[in-house]
Structures are given as structure tokens and as C-alpha cells.
Design an enzyme around this catalytic site. Structure first.
Site, mmCIF file in Angstrom:
data_model
loop_
_atom_site.group_PDB
_atom_site.id
_atom_site.type_symbol
_atom_site.label_atom_id
_atom_site.label_comp_id
_atom_site.label_asym_id
_atom_site.label_seq_id
_atom_site.Cartn_x
_atom_site.Cartn_y
_atom_site.Cartn_z
ATOM 1 N N ASP A 15 -34.527 -23.601 -1.608
ATOM 2 C CA ASP A 15 -33.570 -24.155 -0.642
ATOM 3 C C ASP A 15 -33.762 -25.654 -0.415
ATOM 4 O O ASP A 15 -33.827 -26.117 0.729
ATOM 5 C CB ASP A 15 -33.695 -23.445 0.715
ATOM 6 C CG ASP A 15 -33.731 -21.942 0.625
ATOM 7 O OD1 ASP A 15 -33.104 -21.389 -0.293
ATOM 8 O OD2 ASP A 15 -34.386 -21.304 1.485
ATOM 9 N N GLU A 48 -23.831 -17.845 1.251
ATOM 10 C CA GLU A 48 -24.717 -18.624 2.122
ATOM 11 C C GLU A 48 -24.877 -20.027 1.535
ATOM 12 O O GLU A 48 -24.220 -20.401 0.559
ATOM 13 C CB GLU A 48 -26.094 -17.951 2.207
ATOM 14 C CG GLU A 48 -26.782 -17.815 0.847
ATOM 15 C CD GLU A 48 -27.980 -16.895 0.854
ATOM 16 O OE1 GLU A 48 -28.187 -16.168 1.864
ATOM 17 O OE2 GLU A 48 -28.723 -16.882 -0.147
#
Length: 333
Positions: free
Chosen positions: A44, A215
Site C-alpha cells: 500500500d 479499494e
């Protein structure tokens, strides 16, 4: 600087070999970053440029019980990276108990703001969501700003995770966020202590670009157009990928155009959850993302990589070629 260690070239490969041989990438060509760009399980990644340095703030990719702090990495040229350990620790976030992940970074007024997700809440009955911490330096240490989540509840079906902060040309800051197949945009207060209504009175506006959205949203602006990027597929699997849309307004509507980042069975799998570097001097764009080494089937075994991103003459993003060699050095000064 709190804790620093630089990695590059053959030394880089040697460290990686100890961590994950034989699935890690080979030694990169001279002058290239290599992928992954630094050793260790990190996911991420948030990319930012502060004070003529490239910065990456990733999730420490471990089991939730161990995912309780963040490291950061800085580089003058995309090739030589220095680790800054423990820039934000869960002990400095009184309301967080587990599962810190997915940073977003903003510099404003000489302060550095670190947005993060915590606790992986599954309903409004739990404490957690999106928080914000602050520091005087990009390497921290960061301390919790509010003593509570900035957003701690579900709105429009979006789990409060995976936030990205976008500054528009008029100086307004927006946050785009959301898991569970829903994406929201909110307008942030100027001191980042909360959210405030948009011009039409809406506070939490849903901008989900289509049923494929999962997401990891992020936004940038180019040639007057707003680009929304996000992740699709399962984060532990090989099909994790990145798609995008373009709109005329920051609030959309956004309609999916297509995928631009995905696995290459010869290189790596599960390429997703991206951020970007844009070097204005030469208008070069770099996509920063995580992926799984070939042959590795453990969901948390994710590494951070960088590759070039290009546009066609009409402004559409060309499919990204993921590589083992990474990118050439591009010093910021």
C-alpha cells in the site's frame, strides 16, 4: 533523521536474497532502482515528494497482530533508498488497537500530516477507521492529532479505510477513501481536524466508479482532468490490479475506462494499491505499487515496486509494464 540505512545495487540484492531467496528480483542494471526498490514486506505505498526527496510510506505487511507501526523510505534519485524506522507507532495513537495500514501524506504550513487506517472495523459499533497524525519532519516521529478517528463510521456502505488526500487547484483538500466496494469523497477542514459540507451541502459523496471497484482509491489532476485510480480483485491473490477513470469535476461522475496495472506471470503477481510520483521538471510519471514475488502464495508477502507510467496523445493512461529492473535514476536536484 531517526534511523537510516541506505540500500542500492548489489548490496540491495544481497539483503533481498537473505529475506526471500530465490523469489526476489536479480541484481538490477547499473543506474536502475530494481524491483522491489527496498527489502522487506511492505504494501500500500504512498508516494510523496518533500524537500527535493522522494518519499514512500508503506504498510508494514504482516499479520494484523504485528502490523502496529510504520516505516518510511526516502531517496534523492529513486535508486538509493534510506529507511526511516518507526515513523509512527501504535503506542502514539490512543484509540488504535490493531491493524495499521495504507498511509496518505500531506505537507501544509511546514507540518507533515500522516493519514492512516486502524482497527479494521466491521461496523459502526467498533472504534476505528481513518486517523491523522502530525510531525514537524517528513521522517517523524508522528503523533496522533485528534485522539479519535477522523472518520470512524460507515457512510454509503464504504468501510473507512484506504484514504488518499488530494489538493485541488483552488487550495481545497479532499479525501477519497473506501473499502467494501464503495468509494466516497469528503472535503477536509483546512486544519485536517474534520470534514465539512461541499457547496451543495453534501458531506459524504459516493463516487464509486463501477461494480469492479474494491479499494485503494487515489486521485491526480492532469491537463484539467481529474483521474481516479483504484484497486480491483482480492488483495491476497494474483488478480489484484489497478483501473482508472477520468472526470471533469473532482466529484465525478467517474466511469471506469479499464485496467492499467496487473500481474505478469513472468515477473510478479497481484500488482495493485498504487500511488504516483510526478516530476514536473521533465513531466515524468512513476507508478508505485505492491506485488507478490513469483511462487509466493502468502497473502501478506508483498513488496514495493516502481515502474514508469505513460499517457497517449489523448490523455489516456497506457498499460504499465511491470519490470524487475525498475526505473532509471532521476535526481530531483
Amino acid at each position: 533523521m531517526r534511523s537510516g540505512r541506505a540500500f542500492t545495487g548489489a548490496a540491495f540484492a544481497a539483503v533481498c536474497a537473505v529475506v526471500a531467496a530465490p523469489t526476489w528480483a536479480a541484481t538490477p542494471p547499473a543506474g536502475y532502482s530494481g524491483n522491489p526498490v527496498f527489502p522487506g514486506w511492505y504494501a500500500d505505498p504512498e508516494a510523496a515528494i518533500f524537500d527535493h526527496q522522494y518519499w514512500i510510506y508503506p504498510t508494514t505487511s504482516l499479520k494484523y497482530s504485528a502490523q502496529v507501526g510504520f516505516d518510511a523510505f526516502s531517496s534523492p534519485d529513486l535508486v538509493h533508498w534510506t529507511k526511516h524506522a518507526d515513523v509512527l507507532d501504535i503506542k502514539d495513537i490512543p484509540w488504535a488497537k490493531k491493524a495499521l495500514w495504507a498511509p496518505a501524506m500531506v505537507e501544509k504550513g511546514g507540518k507533515y500530516y500522516f493519514f492512516f487506517g486502524a482497527n479494521d472495523i466491521q461496523s459502526d459499533k467498533e472504534i476505528g477507521g481513518i486517523g491523522v497524525a502530525v510531525s514537524d519532519k517528513p521522517e517523524g516521529p508522528f503523533k496522533d492529532l485528534l485522539g479519535k478517528p477522523l472518520i470512524g463510521a460507515f457512510h454509503n456502505g464504504a468501510q473507512p479505510i484506504d484514504q488518499f488526500v488530494f489538493k485541488d487547484d483552488d487550495g481545497t483538500y479532499y479525501m477519497i477513501y473506501g473499502g467494501w466496494k464503495h468509494a466516497n469523497i469528503v472535503r477536509l477542514k483546512s486544519d485536517f481536524t474534520g470534514v465539512e459540507p461541499m457547496a451543495d451541502g453534501t458531506v459524504f459523496r459516493e463516487i464509486t466508479p463501477g461494480p469492479e471497484y474494491v479499494e485503494g482509491p487515489m486521485m491526480f489532476k492532469r491537463s484539467g482532468k481529474y483521474y481516479l485510480m483504484w484497486s480491483e480483485g482480492g488483495w491476497t491473490g494474483p488478480d489484484y490490479s489497478v483501473a482508472y477513470a477520468i472526470a471533469d469535476k473532482v466529484t465525478g461522475p467517474f466511469k471506469r475506462i479499464g485496467k492499467i496495472l496487473q500481474q505478469d506471470p513472468k515477473i510478479a503477481t497481484g500488482a495493485g494499491h498504487n500511488s504516483l510520483f510526478h516530476v514536473a521538471r521533465d513531466d515524468s510519471w512513476y507508478i508505485v505499487y505492491h506485488r507478490h514475488p513469483l511462487g509466493d502464495t502468502i497473502g501478506n508477502d508483498r513488496v514495493t515496486s516502481i515502474d514508469r507510467m505513460y499517457f497517449d496523445k489523448d490523455g489516456y493512461i497506457l498499460p504499465v509494464k511491470i519490470t524487475n529492473e525498475g526505473v532509471k535514476a532521476n535526481p530531483l536536484q
